[in-house]
Design an enzyme around this catalytic site. Sequence first.
Site: not given
Ligand code: G6P
Length: 593
Positions: A2, A588
């Site tokens: 969150c 995200k």
């Molecule tokens: C989430 C998001 C992905 C992202 C992943 C890793 O699952 O939806 O788009 O690639 O986290 O996040 P980071 O901040 O480590 O790139």
Amino acid sequence: MCGIFGYKGLKNNAGHIVIEGLRRLDYRGYDSWGIGFVSKNSLIIKKEVGKIGDISNSQYLPNSHTAIAHTRWATTGAVTRINAHPHISTDKTFLLAQNGIVENYQELKAGLEKKAYSFISETDTEVIVRLIEDALKTQKNYIKAIRFIYSKLIGRNTIILLRKNGEIYAARNGSPLVIGINTKTKEIFLSSDTLSFSPYVNKMIVVENNQIVRICNKNKIKIFNMKNGKISQYKLEDMTIKVSQVNKAGYRHYMIKEINETPQAIKQIINQDKNKIIELSSALKSADHVYIIGSGTAGFASAQIAFYLRLFGNINVISLVGADARSYYDIFNHNDLIIAPSQSGETADVIEVLEFAKKKGVKIASIVNMPGSMMTRMSDYPFMSSAGPEICVMSTKIFTSQIAWGYLVAKTVQGRYKKGVKNLEKLTIAIRTYLINKNNHKIIKNIAKTLIRKSHIFLLGKYQNLSIINEGMVKIIEATYKHAHALPAGDLKHYAITLMEKGILVIIVISDDIVKNDLITAINEIRLRGAEIIAIAHKNQSIFDYYIPTKDTKETDAISNIIPLQLLAYYMAIKLGNNIDKPRNIAKSVTVK
Ligand code: G6P
């Protein structure tokens, strides 16, 4: 997982200020949201199911100088108004919101129920509230009570607490927490990320793990060490990002805006400090083992960076997915090096591995986009993508910038830094030219129209394009909620060929490289069985049923090939009427395990 936000200042519209903060944080979860504030000496809560964007700016909120807020990605307890944060103490003297998961909440809850505490929600967060209530009976103050209850919590939990007297407390364990300060107006902000308060502040403090923050009514900040209760010194850092970067700039969605910002993002990679890249490349050469770790899209960026380091750097690199690196724990040693590409720098699955590896003396390098992140602070070789905010939950420009960075590092290991820079410069121009060519968009839109009628979409590629089709799969799944399946072209004949029949569409990405003929063989095998081919390639061929052109950018070809796949996912989502910038169920930044 969150987002949390807090405000304490002279302005009397704290409720609206925290709502604005939540709007910038809702990429962290958008099932429900809530705010809590002090007005006329009592605590008021407003919470709703749905996205914070749905509330109007003119909504009446009583005057207040202090407020906290939360945007939720449900983990414990269904998506309901009651389960939304903040949660209030039984005697209504404090409110609390959490980013994290209390892994042992059921056991703690049972203990509290025996002591006659009752619960309104199904959440683990309300358990934290009751624990603090209970602790306050024996501990002299909130700092002591918070320290006491943290010794009982298992998991990664960051909390923000608002007292009826207007004081704010926050504690960090795992999930991110930053403080923003406007030194002129004396306003103080607390948040899960720096971007959310960037327009209002000129200084920031990154709260470390195991620290507790107290903001008293004179707007003074004190930070305590959670373990020994002593006051910790903190560093005021300059806040450099400005909010003007965070708008759609005339584009319909952040996703398409951010795809269009790819050339700029690659330019930022070209502009990275050469000496730092050389320093990392020496460390890579002398490491015993090199691992690259990421989750989701960053996991596929890791695989592509590993590919480049093997191909150009001749280094035996292993790429791992954050959530599944456990079997390497005993193998890590102090002469190893881990690279972590991450947009947020806060992904719990990756941080957990890094924390473990760091204890064994493994060196860490990272390429992160969000300033002030945990991964950056843990790194011996920290790099910033500096690609500007990426707001769409689906990552596009950051993925591309991470693999461009990996390419440049690998070329540096090869002793060809200058050539790497030159190739990236050419790539920047090629991508820009591709994106402004309306015909490319028209072709992709038409193919998107055909693809949305399918329930299953296959993607094939090989060698330099393998991680690219995997990332294409991620984009299609996120954007369309359809089943997509990416696999190495050569592996098709071993199992997935059983699924090839009339009505099936297969996307295939082909570069002019040493594996090109294998791809042609796979195409023939597919078409023989009645399935059809959408080829992303440099030249059209009669064996393609649909064709998406790409420019041949030679060594960096794989990097340019992700663009048509991202566009395809985007146009499919448009045709399906999906929520492009906030696909269902995902967030995200995932700061819980
Ligand atoms: C989430 C998001 C992905 C992202 C992943 C890793 O699952 O939806 O788009 O690639 O986290 O996040 P980071 O901040 O480590 O790139």
